[in-house]
Design an enzyme around this catalytic site. Structure first.
Site, PDB file in Angstrom:
ATOM      1  N   HIS A   6       0.816  -1.208   0.000  1.00 51.18           N
ATOM      2  CA  HIS A   6       0.000   0.000   0.000  1.00 51.18           C
ATOM      3  C   HIS A   6       0.853   1.264   0.000  1.00 51.18           C
ATOM      4  O   HIS A   6       0.384   2.326   0.407  1.00 51.18           O
ATOM      5  CB  HIS A   6      -0.977   0.009   1.185  1.00 51.18           C
ATOM      6  N   ARG A  62       0.811  18.737   2.749  1.00 53.53           N
ATOM      7  CA  ARG A  62       2.204  18.928   2.314  1.00 53.53           C
ATOM      8  C   ARG A  62       2.318  18.452   0.868  1.00 53.53           C
ATOM      9  O   ARG A  62       1.394  17.863   0.318  1.00 53.53           O
ATOM     10  CB  ARG A  62       3.159  18.102   3.186  1.00 53.53           C
TER      11      ARG A  62
END
Length: 406
Positions: A6, A62
């Site tokens: 993942h 971010r």
């Protein structure tokens, strides 16, 4: 993106198959999410797409690791934009002023062992060679240590081209010219992904690696004769003429297999994974190596530190041969071969692995324990699952046995 555990391994932009309509809808959903919480600044919203629909996953406040592919296809510096916005300035351009130029692909070079379920690898980067004709974002260099305290990513390699195929070919050439020694890496896996026909055809999703595991994660191949020869030459170079400090002029200190009558030879045992090879080095006027697939003459041997040039059976080769005790790393044609010298004079093992104990390879968090005292386990059985460096690792039994203590 192509992922393992993942986490992204390969990222590209623009996404293959992405329509203008879906891009606009995703962009609107991302902006709506940011406005809903009053967010100002650089941020990344992730979606997962399936069929004709897409679904919100998360927002990161971010820039993300893959921001270079966006920079490559827009010609913009997102870090500069982030600083400008943080300073109170307006965005330099509006959305309708942005254009997509060509295609970009990024790969993440990790210190990990794909053959061991992508377990992180720690150690010192003995050798690090990355292409100078690609964008390379990295915070390490040869001699630095990969520790347990940080993410195992060594570098990002980014290629941009006028179209997807041009970017793919350029990145593949860069990967073929890269080499790392000192830690295990996913470099061979990245090469295999970029070279796979399904990737070239843009038939990809987050399950790509698992679906093509047989082609991307093959069983370890035997070391090529050139790597074995390079390792043998390094061992011979290190051993030749090593004086005994107690009697530096003694001829018995010479390790060149000299014989009064007849040809001198020396046997070298080199292990590669589960296999081992005994190489007989004939040290006459011409060096001849008896390798597993035949006898070959060596000529033109020259060394410059750890860099070796040699000719084997009429073919010239270049290699970097690094040695740390009995461990040998041979960097040859962009591939790193981890070898081990078996010294017949060294004390033999007792057959007891770690004193009967199985130790964690690094500090981490124990997620689950699969065994209890009294359990009989076979080699390879999962004992516990450990989480470290953002990766879950299965700790397995090194041999058959009975669990006495957890």
């Amino acid at each position: 993106s192509i992922q393992r555990r993942h986490q992204k391994v390969v990222e590209e932009a623009p996404a293959p198959g992405m329509t203008k309509e879906r891009r606009a809808a995703m962009g609107q959903a991302a902006c709506d999410a940011a406005r809903a919480i009053g967010y100002v600044g650089a941020g990344t919203v992730e979606f997962i797409a399936e069929g004709d629909s897409f679904h919100f996953m998360e927002m990161n406040t971010r820039l993300q690791v893959e921001h270079p592919v966006t920079e490559a296809i827009t010609g913009l510096d997102l870090v500069e934009w982030q600083l400008r916005v943080a300073a109170g300035e307006a965005l330099p351009l509006r959305q309708d002023q942005l254009t997509i130029i060509g295609h970009a692909i990024e790969v993440r070079l990790y210190a990990e062992d794909p053959s061991r379920d992508f377990a992180p690898s720690v150690g010192t980067l003995r050798h690090l060679s990355l292409p100078d004709d690609l964008r390379v974002d990295s915070g390490v260099r040869a001699g630095d240590a990969v520790t347990v305290h940080y993410d195992p990513m060594i570098a990002k390699l980014i290629a941009h081209g006028p179209d997807r195929e041009a970017a793919r070919r350029r990145l593949l050439r860069g990967l073929e010219g890269s080499a790392v020694a000192g830690v295990r890496t996913n470099l061979a896996l990245l090469r295999a992904i970029l070279a796979h026909p399904a990737f070239a055809a843009a038939e990809l999703d987050t399950g790509f690696i698992a679906r093509h595991a047989d082609a991307l994660l093959p069983d370890a191949a035997p070391a090529p004769r050139e790597a074995l020869a390079a390792a043998a030459l390094r061992l011979l170079r290190d051993a030749a003429g090593t004086p005994d400090p107690a009697d530096p002029h003694s001829p018995w200190s010479l390790a060149n297999a000299w014989r009064l009558n007849g040809e001198g030879w020396q046997d070298l045992v080199i292990a590669y994974g589960e296999a081992r090879a005994t190489i007989r080095a004939h040290l006459g006027r011409v060096v001849r190596l008896d390798l597993p697939d035949g006898a070959f003459e060596v000529s033109g041997e020259t060394w410059q530190d750890d860099a070796l040039r040699f000719t084997l059976d009429g073919r010239a080769h270049r290699a970097t041969v690094l040695r740390d005790g009995d461990a040998l790393s041979v960097v040859l044609d962009g591939a790193t071969h981890a070898l081990h010298h078996i010294d017949p004079r060294a004390p033999s093992g007792t057959g007891d692995i770690g004193g009967g104990r199985v130790l964690a390879p690094m500090p981490g968090r124990v997620l689950s324990v699969a065994v209890a005292p009294g359990d009989v386990v076979a080699r390879g059985a999962v004992l516990l699952v450990l989480e470290a460096m953002k990766v879950q690792m299965r700790i397995t039994a090194p041999t058959d046995g009975t669990v006495t203590t957890v």
